[in-house]
Design a protein around this motif. Structure first.
Motif, short mmCIF file in Angstrom:
data_model
loop_
_atom_site.label_atom_id
_atom_site.label_comp_id
_atom_site.label_asym_id
_atom_site.label_seq_id
_atom_site.Cartn_x
_atom_site.Cartn_y
_atom_site.Cartn_z
N LEU A 41 -26.05 5.27 -13.92
CA LEU A 41 -27.26 5.83 -14.54
C LEU A 41 -28.49 5.53 -13.69
CD1 LEU A 41 -28.84 7.18 -16.86
CD2 LEU A 41 -28.82 4.94 -18.02
N SER A 42 -28.59 4.31 -13.17
CA SER A 42 -29.75 3.95 -12.35
C SER A 42 -29.81 4.77 -11.06
CB SER A 42 -29.76 2.45 -12.04
OG SER A 42 -28.79 2.10 -11.07
N VAL A 93 -17.05 -2.30 -16.70
CA VAL A 93 -17.14 -0.84 -16.74
C VAL A 93 -18.51 -0.42 -17.28
CG1 VAL A 93 -16.17 1.25 -17.79
CG2 VAL A 93 -14.65 -0.52 -16.86
N THR A 94 -18.98 -1.12 -18.30
CA THR A 94 -20.32 -0.83 -18.84
C THR A 94 -21.38 -1.03 -17.76
OG1 THR A 94 -19.65 -1.47 -21.07
CG2 THR A 94 -22.02 -1.53 -20.59
N ALA A 95 -21.27 -2.13 -17.01
CA ALA A 95 -22.22 -2.37 -15.92
C ALA A 95 -22.16 -1.25 -14.89
CB ALA A 95 -21.93 -3.72 -15.25
N GLY A 96 -20.95 -0.78 -14.59
CA GLY A 96 -20.81 0.32 -13.65
C GLY A 96 -21.46 1.59 -14.15
N PHE A 113 -26.72 -6.07 -14.97
CA PHE A 113 -26.55 -7.46 -14.51
C PHE A 113 -26.11 -8.36 -15.65
CE2 PHE A 113 -28.57 -11.66 -13.60
CZ PHE A 113 -27.75 -12.03 -12.55
N THR A 114 -26.73 -8.20 -16.81
CA THR A 114 -26.37 -8.99 -17.98
C THR A 114 -24.91 -8.75 -18.38
OG1 THR A 114 -28.67 -8.92 -18.73
CG2 THR A 114 -27.01 -9.49 -20.38
N SER A 115 -24.48 -7.50 -18.30
CA SER A 115 -23.08 -7.18 -18.62
C SER A 115 -22.13 -7.88 -17.65
CB SER A 115 -22.85 -5.67 -18.56
OG SER A 115 -23.54 -5.02 -19.59
N LEU A 116 -22.50 -7.90 -16.38
CA LEU A 116 -21.63 -8.57 -15.40
C LEU A 116 -21.57 -10.08 -15.64
CD1 LEU A 116 -22.51 -6.79 -12.04
CD2 LEU A 116 -20.51 -6.47 -13.49
N VAL A 117 -22.70 -10.68 -15.93
CA VAL A 117 -22.71 -12.12 -16.20
C VAL A 117 -21.88 -12.41 -17.45
CG1 VAL A 117 -24.18 -14.07 -16.84
CG2 VAL A 117 -24.91 -12.52 -15.01
N ALA A 118 -22.02 -11.59 -18.47
CA ALA A 118 -21.23 -11.79 -19.68
C ALA A 118 -19.73 -11.62 -19.41
CB ALA A 118 -21.68 -10.81 -20.77
N ALA A 119 -19.39 -10.72 -18.48
CA ALA A 119 -17.98 -10.53 -18.14
C ALA A 119 -17.39 -11.76 -17.47
CB ALA A 119 -17.83 -9.32 -17.23
N LEU A 120 -18.23 -12.55 -16.83
CA LEU A 120 -17.74 -13.75 -16.15
C LEU A 120 -17.42 -14.90 -17.09
CD1 LEU A 120 -20.13 -13.85 -13.06
CD2 LEU A 120 -17.71 -13.26 -13.08
N VAL A 166 -14.99 -1.54 -7.46
CA VAL A 166 -13.86 -2.29 -6.91
C VAL A 166 -13.47 -3.42 -7.86
CG1 VAL A 166 -13.11 -3.79 -5.01
CG2 VAL A 166 -14.38 -1.68 -4.52
N TRP A 167 -14.47 -4.11 -8.43
CA TRP A 167 -14.19 -5.17 -9.41
C TRP A 167 -13.43 -4.59 -10.61
CZ3 TRP A 167 -18.68 -8.69 -11.59
CH2 TRP A 167 -18.19 -9.54 -12.58
N ALA A 168 -13.90 -3.45 -11.12
CA ALA A 168 -13.24 -2.85 -12.28
C ALA A 168 -11.80 -2.47 -11.98
CB ALA A 168 -14.04 -1.62 -12.75
N VAL A 169 -11.55 -1.92 -10.80
CA VAL A 169 -10.19 -1.52 -10.43
C VAL A 169 -9.32 -2.76 -10.20
CG1 VAL A 169 -8.82 -0.38 -8.63
CG2 VAL A 169 -10.90 0.71 -9.51
N ALA A 170 -9.84 -3.72 -9.44
CA ALA A 170 -9.06 -4.91 -9.12
C ALA A 170 -8.79 -5.78 -10.34
CB ALA A 170 -9.78 -5.74 -8.05
N GLY A 171 -9.73 -5.76 -11.29
CA GLY A 171 -9.59 -6.61 -12.46
C GLY A 171 -9.11 -5.90 -13.70
N TRP A 172 -8.63 -4.65 -13.52
CA TRP A 172 -8.21 -3.85 -14.68
C TRP A 172 -7.19 -4.63 -15.51
CZ3 TRP A 172 -10.81 -0.06 -16.54
CH2 TRP A 172 -10.27 0.70 -17.57
N GLY A 173 -7.43 -4.68 -16.81
CA GLY A 173 -6.53 -5.38 -17.72
C GLY A 173 -6.91 -6.83 -17.97
N THR A 174 -7.91 -7.34 -17.25
CA THR A 174 -8.34 -8.72 -17.46
C THR A 174 -9.44 -8.77 -18.52
OG1 THR A 174 -10.01 -8.57 -15.69
CG2 THR A 174 -7.81 -9.35 -15.07
N ALA A 175 -9.67 -9.97 -19.01
CA ALA A 175 -10.71 -10.15 -20.03
C ALA A 175 -12.08 -9.76 -19.46
CB ALA A 175 -10.74 -11.61 -20.49
N GLY A 176 -12.87 -9.10 -20.26
CA GLY A 176 -14.24 -8.75 -19.88
C GLY A 176 -14.36 -7.48 -19.05
N ILE A 177 -13.25 -6.79 -18.80
CA ILE A 177 -13.32 -5.61 -17.95
C ILE A 177 -14.17 -4.50 -18.58
CG2 ILE A 177 -11.26 -4.35 -18.69
CD1 ILE A 177 -12.41 -5.02 -15.08
#
Length: 148
Positions: free
Chosen positions: A90-91, A82-85, A140-147, A67-78
């Motif tokens: 994979l997990s 997507v990598t986090a997703g 988790f690290t990817s998400l924090v970096a995206a913020l 939902v974050w990836a879809v809602a934030g599509w086109g924003t910085a760090g997306i």
């Protein structure tokens, strides 16, 4: 609204990472230090308890990131989102293919019906779990970096 979604998603996944990290590096060493019957009973109980909660948590986390990836599509760090997703997906696949089959057997074992190789199976689950923990830490690290 996107900011709230980002915070909620990051917190939910961060707590999941903490729980899974604690399973690997706190609870399992404690259980493994107990006498045989207690060790096996503890692992079976943990398998039943966490086996009921974690599927919802993993799938829910994947949904939140999607939902974050879809809602934030086109924003910085997306790209990091997507990598986090992808890592969370994979997990989930790892869980279904490698960990859940062992856990489904383990949670039914008692000292009277456990197989001779029960410790080897628990050790295999632990090795797979270490890899899964590394994968969700990377997510988790990817998400924090995206913020930031």
């Amino acid at each position: 609204m996107l900011n709230a979604l980002e915070v909620v998603t990051t917190v939910v996944i961060g707590v999941m990472v903490g729980v899974e990290f604690a399973v690997s590096f706190v609870m399992n060493p404690i259980l493994n230090a107990l006498p045989d019957d207690s060790t096996q009973r503890g692992h079976a109980h943990g398998g039943r308890m966490l086996g009921a909660v974690m599927p919802v948590w993993y799938i829910g986390s994947l949904v939140l990131v999607t939902v974050w990836a879809v809602a934030g599509w086109g924003t910085a760090g997306i790209g990091l989102v997507v990598t986090a997703g992808a890592l969370l997906l994979l997990s989930v696949v790892m869980s279904l293919l490698l960990l859940v089959p062992i856990n489904n057997r383990n949670k039914t074992w008692t000292p009277e019906n456990r197989p001779a190789d029960w410790q080897e199976q628990i050790n295999r689950w632990n090795r797979y779990h270490y890899v899964r923990v590394a994968v969700i830490i990377a997510a988790f690290t990817s998400l924090v970096a995206a913020l930031v």
